[in-house]
Design a protein around this motif. Sequence first.
Motif, PDB file in Angstrom:
ATOM      1  N   ARG A  35       0.840  -1.189   0.000  1.00  0.00           N
ATOM      2  CA  ARG A  35       0.000   0.000   0.000  1.00  0.00           C
ATOM      3  C   ARG A  35       0.883   1.250   0.000  1.00  0.00           C
ATOM      4  O   ARG A  35       2.031   1.213   0.447  1.00  0.00           O
ATOM      5  CB  ARG A  35      -0.914   0.018   1.235  1.00  0.00           C
ATOM      6  CG  ARG A  35      -1.978  -1.064   1.194  1.00  0.00           C
ATOM      7  CD  ARG A  35      -3.072  -0.842   2.226  1.00  0.00           C
ATOM      8  NE  ARG A  35      -2.629  -1.045   3.577  1.00  0.00           N
ATOM      9  CZ  ARG A  35      -3.449  -1.107   4.622  1.00  0.00           C
ATOM     10  NH1 ARG A  35      -4.760  -0.951   4.460  1.00  0.00           N
ATOM     11  NH2 ARG A  35      -2.987  -1.310   5.845  1.00  0.00           N
ATOM     12  N   VAL A  37       1.860  15.786   3.608  1.00  0.00           N
ATOM     13  CA  VAL A  37       3.321  15.851   3.671  1.00  0.00           C
ATOM     14  C   VAL A  37       3.998  14.647   3.018  1.00  0.00           C
ATOM     15  O   VAL A  37       5.188  14.699   2.706  1.00  0.00           O
ATOM     16  CB  VAL A  37       3.821  16.017   5.131  1.00  0.00           C
ATOM     17  CG1 VAL A  37       3.376  17.346   5.687  1.00  0.00           C
ATOM     18  CG2 VAL A  37       3.349  14.875   6.013  1.00  0.00           C
ATOM     19  N   ILE A  38       3.268  13.560   2.873  1.00  0.00           N
ATOM     20  CA  ILE A  38       3.775  12.399   2.138  1.00  0.00           C
ATOM     21  C   ILE A  38       2.667  11.954   1.198  1.00  0.00           C
ATOM     22  O   ILE A  38       1.505  11.913   1.588  1.00  0.00           O
ATOM     23  CB  ILE A  38       4.121  11.213   3.080  1.00  0.00           C
ATOM     24  CG1 ILE A  38       5.233  11.574   4.063  1.00  0.00           C
ATOM     25  CG2 ILE A  38       4.516   9.966   2.275  1.00  0.00           C
ATOM     26  CD1 ILE A  38       5.513  10.501   5.113  1.00  0.00           C
ATOM     27  N   TYR A  40       0.036  11.062   3.961  1.00  0.00           N
ATOM     28  CA  TYR A  40       0.194  11.475   5.360  1.00  0.00           C
ATOM     29  C   TYR A  40      -0.162  12.953   5.473  1.00  0.00           C
ATOM     30  O   TYR A  40       0.392  13.782   4.762  1.00  0.00           O
ATOM     31  CB  TYR A  40       1.634  11.223   5.787  1.00  0.00           C
ATOM     32  CG  TYR A  40       1.868  11.107   7.282  1.00  0.00           C
ATOM     33  CD1 TYR A  40       2.197   9.878   7.844  1.00  0.00           C
ATOM     34  CD2 TYR A  40       1.781  12.210   8.127  1.00  0.00           C
ATOM     35  CE1 TYR A  40       2.443   9.756   9.212  1.00  0.00           C
ATOM     36  CE2 TYR A  40       2.012  12.088   9.491  1.00  0.00           C
ATOM     37  CZ  TYR A  40       2.349  10.867  10.033  1.00  0.00           C
ATOM     38  OH  TYR A  40       2.600  10.741  11.379  1.00  0.00           O
ATOM     39  N   LYS A  84      -1.713  14.514  13.244  1.00  0.00           N
ATOM     40  CA  LYS A  84      -1.027  13.733  12.218  1.00  0.00           C
ATOM     41  C   LYS A  84      -1.890  12.506  11.939  1.00  0.00           C
ATOM     42  O   LYS A  84      -2.151  11.720  12.857  1.00  0.00           O
ATOM     43  CB  LYS A  84       0.344  13.271  12.739  1.00  0.00           C
ATOM     44  CG  LYS A  84       1.138  14.331  13.525  1.00  0.00           C
ATOM     45  CD  LYS A  84       1.857  15.294  12.634  1.00  0.00           C
ATOM     46  CE  LYS A  84       2.609  16.364  13.371  1.00  0.00           C
ATOM     47  NZ  LYS A  84       3.953  16.020  13.793  1.00  0.00           N
ATOM     48  N   THR A 126      -7.283   2.803   4.683  1.00  0.00           N
ATOM     49  CA  THR A 126      -7.759   3.024   6.045  1.00  0.00           C
ATOM     50  C   THR A 126      -7.190   4.336   6.560  1.00  0.00           C
ATOM     51  O   THR A 126      -6.257   4.884   5.978  1.00  0.00           O
ATOM     52  CB  THR A 126      -7.382   1.860   6.980  1.00  0.00           C
ATOM     53  OG1 THR A 126      -8.060   2.035   8.227  1.00  0.00           O
ATOM     54  CG2 THR A 126      -5.889   1.824   7.261  1.00  0.00           C
ATOM     55  N   VAL A 127      -7.803   4.833   7.623  1.00  0.00           N
ATOM     56  CA  VAL A 127      -7.326   6.069   8.255  1.00  0.00           C
ATOM     57  C   VAL A 127      -6.763   5.721   9.629  1.00  0.00           C
ATOM     58  O   VAL A 127      -7.452   5.065  10.416  1.00  0.00           O
ATOM     59  CB  VAL A 127      -8.474   7.086   8.438  1.00  0.00           C
ATOM     60  CG1 VAL A 127      -7.973   8.315   9.206  1.00  0.00           C
ATOM     61  CG2 VAL A 127      -9.051   7.509   7.096  1.00  0.00           C
ATOM     62  N   SER A 128      -5.541   6.133   9.896  1.00  0.00           N
ATOM     63  CA  SER A 128      -4.976   6.013  11.247  1.00  0.00           C
ATOM     64  C   SER A 128      -4.629   7.400  11.756  1.00  0.00           C
ATOM     65  O   SER A 128      -3.963   8.167  11.065  1.00  0.00           O
ATOM     66  CB  SER A 128      -3.703   5.160  11.240  1.00  0.00           C
ATOM     67  OG  SER A 128      -3.989   3.825  10.926  1.00  0.00           O
ATOM     68  N   ARG A 157      -3.884   5.017   4.037  1.00  0.00           N
ATOM     69  CA  ARG A 157      -3.134   4.063   3.221  1.00  0.00           C
ATOM     70  C   ARG A 157      -3.709   4.049   1.802  1.00  0.00           C
ATOM     71  O   ARG A 157      -4.917   3.918   1.622  1.00  0.00           O
ATOM     72  CB  ARG A 157      -3.225   2.673   3.854  1.00  0.00           C
ATOM     73  CG  ARG A 157      -2.392   2.550   5.102  1.00  0.00           C
ATOM     74  CD  ARG A 157      -0.920   2.500   4.775  1.00  0.00           C
ATOM     75  NE  ARG A 157      -0.109   3.012   5.882  1.00  0.00           N
ATOM     76  CZ  ARG A 157       1.207   3.081   5.857  1.00  0.00           C
ATOM     77  NH1 ARG A 157       1.877   2.691   4.792  1.00  0.00           N
ATOM     78  NH2 ARG A 157       1.863   3.569   6.876  1.00  0.00           N
ATOM     79  N   GLU A 189       1.712  -6.505   1.067  1.00  0.00           N
ATOM     80  CA  GLU A 189       2.117  -5.859   2.314  1.00  0.00           C
ATOM     81  C   GLU A 189       1.180  -4.690   2.555  1.00  0.00           C
ATOM     82  O   GLU A 189       0.895  -3.933   1.626  1.00  0.00           O
ATOM     83  CB  GLU A 189       3.539  -5.304   2.193  1.00  0.00           C
ATOM     84  CG  GLU A 189       4.648  -6.290   2.432  1.00  0.00           C
ATOM     85  CD  GLU A 189       4.898  -6.557   3.909  1.00  0.00           C
ATOM     86  OE1 GLU A 189       4.644  -5.667   4.742  1.00  0.00           O
ATOM     87  OE2 GLU A 189       5.341  -7.675   4.222  1.00  0.00           O
ATOM     88  N   GLY A 190       0.703  -4.550   3.802  1.00  0.00           N
ATOM     89  CA  GLY A 190      -0.138  -3.388   4.119  1.00  0.00           C
ATOM     90  C   GLY A 190       0.657  -2.101   4.180  1.00  0.00           C
ATOM     91  O   GLY A 190       0.148  -1.016   3.906  1.00  0.00           O
ATOM     92  N   GLY A 191       1.925  -2.239   4.524  1.00  0.00           N
ATOM     93  CA  GLY A 191       2.785  -1.070   4.642  1.00  0.00           C
ATOM     94  C   GLY A 191       3.335  -0.632   3.306  1.00  0.00           C
ATOM     95  O   GLY A 191       3.043  -1.224   2.255  1.00  0.00           O
ATOM     96  N   ASN A 206       0.869   5.616   0.900  1.00  0.00           N
ATOM     97  CA  ASN A 206       0.508   6.363   2.092  1.00  0.00           C
ATOM     98  C   ASN A 206       0.372   7.848   1.793  1.00  0.00           C
ATOM     99  O   ASN A 206       1.270   8.447   1.229  1.00  0.00           O
ATOM    100  CB  ASN A 206       1.587   6.156   3.177  1.00  0.00           C
ATOM    101  CG  ASN A 206       1.125   6.588   4.543  1.00  0.00           C
ATOM    102  OD1 ASN A 206      -0.054   6.817   4.758  1.00  0.00           O
ATOM    103  ND2 ASN A 206       2.057   6.696   5.475  1.00  0.00           N
ATOM    104  N   SER A 264      -2.880   9.470   8.641  1.00  0.00           N
ATOM    105  CA  SER A 264      -2.509   9.019   7.305  1.00  0.00           C
ATOM    106  C   SER A 264      -3.580   8.096   6.744  1.00  0.00           C
ATOM    107  O   SER A 264      -4.321   7.454   7.483  1.00  0.00           O
ATOM    108  CB  SER A 264      -1.148   8.332   7.319  1.00  0.00           C
ATOM    109  OG  SER A 264      -1.181   7.172   8.095  1.00  0.00           O
TER     110      SER A 264
END
Lengths: 451, 451
Positions: free
Chosen positions: A184, A352-353, A188, A312, A286-288, A316, A387-389, A186, A314
């Motif tokens: 995924r 920012v990202i 941010y 802050k 998703t939102v974290s 995904r 990968e989720g990240g 991101n 982010s």
Amino acid sequence: MFESDSSNVLKRPDLHRMMEMAAQKLRLMGGTVELVDIGEQELPDGQTLALPKVVTAQFGNDSSKHTVCVYGHVDVQPAKLEDGWATDPYNLTDINGNLYGRGASDNKAPVLAWIHAVEAYQALNMELPVNVKFVIEGMEETGSNGLDAMILAQRDTFFSDVDYIIISDCSWLSRRPALTYGTRGNCYFFAEVEGPKQDLHSGVYGGTVIEPMTDLIGILDTLISPSGKILIPGIREAVAPLSDEEWKMYQDIQFDIDSYKNKIGVSQLMYNNKVDLLAHMWRYPTVSIHGIEGAFSDPGTKTVIPAKVTAKFSIRQVPNMDPAMVKKQVTDYLHSVFAKRKSPNTLKVTMVIGAKPWLADTQHPLYEAGKAAVKRVFGMDPDLIREGGTIPIARTFQDVIEKSIIMMPIGGFDDGLHSQNEKMSRYNYIEGTKLFIAYLNEVSLIKKTTV
Amino acid sequence: MFESDSSNVLKRPDLHRMMEMAAQKLRLMGGTVELVDIGEQELPDGQTLALPKVVTAQFGNDSSKHTVCVYGHVDVQPAKLEDGWATDPYNLTDINGNLYGRGASDNKAPVLAWIHAVEAYQALNMELPVNVKFVIEGMEETGSNGLDAMILAQRDTFFSDVDYIIISDCSWLSRRPALTYGTRGNCYFFAEVEGPKQDLHSGVYGGTVIEPMTDLIGILDTLISPSGKILIPGIREAVAPLSDEEWKMYQDIQFDIDSYKNKIGVSQLMYNNKVDLLAHMWRYPTVSIHGIEGAFSDPGTKTVIPAKVTAKFSIRQVPNMDPAMVKKQVTDYLHSVFAKRKSPNTLKVTMVIGAKPWLADTQHPLYEAGKAAVKRVFGMDPDLIREGGTIPIARTFQDVIEKSIIMMPIGGFDDGLHSQNEKMSRYNYIEGTKLFIAYLNEVSLIKKTTV
């Protein structure tokens, strides 16, 4: 082991020694090795610090063969015995077939396994079936500072003859071997609400001032529902629908919900069936909400009305979301819910990202070669997972080098990356090395024309 | 000036010298002075540090006279030139009749003015009209560590013959002199939401985990409406209704909304008329959310799902709210809104401070004497005001010594307490000293029987 913690500037000498040791190892194997200077990093206090050099190496230079480039890193996350390690994190300790130590799985053993793969061919006096290059960095855990520029600078030199990129900086999902075909991205965000010109005493001013923190909490609460539904208009609509094939593929993946829950330490997850869980881990956004800067965050009590607070959070990214569109959707939405509050405070939303997701074609010869290698070593088909990240370097390789990438993990699902008691099992280390050896052979069988 | 910053342990030697200097000053004036050892404080790292001694002093011992006890403090808030001070904060600097320096208004000049009041009688060879005692502490700015116990221990000795307590640790509301007859209390809450057993990577786990931060934001958003209405059932109902007399009194108080807005630096306040503003500053409760512990609060970006997050918020107490009832109302309410989320995370609500409000009778002879003294020195009636903040020591004196208390400020409304460029004007300092001299005389006229 070297304490090659890239986030701790005091450990930087260890990190430099780690890079030198990796280079020396590859030199002694007869590789063409360079330690590439990638400059300095600026610290928050304005001082500068030399970045660890990037190690590049080359084995074989036969233009009739494919050339693969293995990416890895030998820096690690922080670790201290008192964090709850059962063993000294920087003294590799074998307990019942597991090798415990910081960086064991992320990413030192996979890098070593790739080195051993080349050594195996050398020890058997067998010619390498493909040319093998290495790019080994020392800043991955803190954002691969300097690497993008180095890749761009060497696009037409070191990387010019590279056909495929191989990344083993990930893990299996279960005890079954896996190939990873997506990550995924991101987006941010910073959402800053500013009101009074300085922090105020909540006793003296509380009740008369419209507090930025109340405004910020109010808008953050409109991002996602308790059941995980993203409330920002347009986000869900942009997501590629889950196809029947995908659904079936997810159904076949080995994934134990109970052990996942145990690992995290929760009694209930957002979804209670495998397909929904895998889909929301890999291919739904998703939102974290990570935290708030500018508010009171220390232990104890403080009676403050913070004047400027910055949340802050982010989102995904997944196909087919577009970061530029997400930026607009989030910004417009937050401004509209903020406007309804009729607050005199000001809201500023910044992305920012904006890292895009990465997705490979699992039918590509590179993946077919991976499936064949797994079958040969483990006697079973791999799970095809995502990968989720975010692994931004995959995206960089894809965008700059414009070559196909495969992620081929050998780390176990329970290796504890970034956590206490990180380990790599002897089984995964040894069988993983065999996998890499077999994979080099399988890649050599790919027809040159299909590149 | 001594850098008697009580929050900075490195400045503790300066603070000890400050207390010794205050004691020496009172000794040279012929007072009966003691430096009372109040023990040590424990630092977060477990080390202990001697608390600054409390100075007690006594002038006059005539049992036919009233005995007043003046409370003050000589410790200060932190201050550094680079915070935005125009002058060295620890070098008292006179600019156009204003004396700039940290602690000038809070609370060194008021303490000195009281000392000068006694000196004035001595210089004129006039007998003090009342016995005057002093209690001067050095830990007020960090919570009066050790003072409650000292007051309790000396209740039947030093404080046994005290008839009235005078506190000048507050400010006027405008250019008109004021007497302060009430403070708000404070119920300070921790709301902790705990989920996973450790922080998680938001890329890897985001979408499958029900995040504690989302839950916490969700319940915090139900505390207070954008228009300032407290949404916790029962809180508003408990507040003493605003009487017609109060309304009229507030109408007559000098208070400039525009300069208040300017001071804070906002374009709009929660209310746009004087009575509502004063009422919500002094005699209505409010909710302030101070911040969140355990979430990401540093500059920069971090992709974390915090495992345990603790919100800090407080509700200002007013008559007739009862802290024990507020604790139950808040706890029950938050648990009920949390339950609706059906989250597997756990919520723990704790009230860590439950400070009651303080309210004096403005018809009490102590206040009548104050009004007479103001009239005599300034030629006008004082504004009768309250403080929105909490002065817990007032409550301690009331509960332990069980004597009447008056708050008699001499600081200006724009003195910048706790802020950059704190000052005390020469006018307030000199006229304030006269006010104290006159007040001692007025108190001596109170009939002994009315005590």
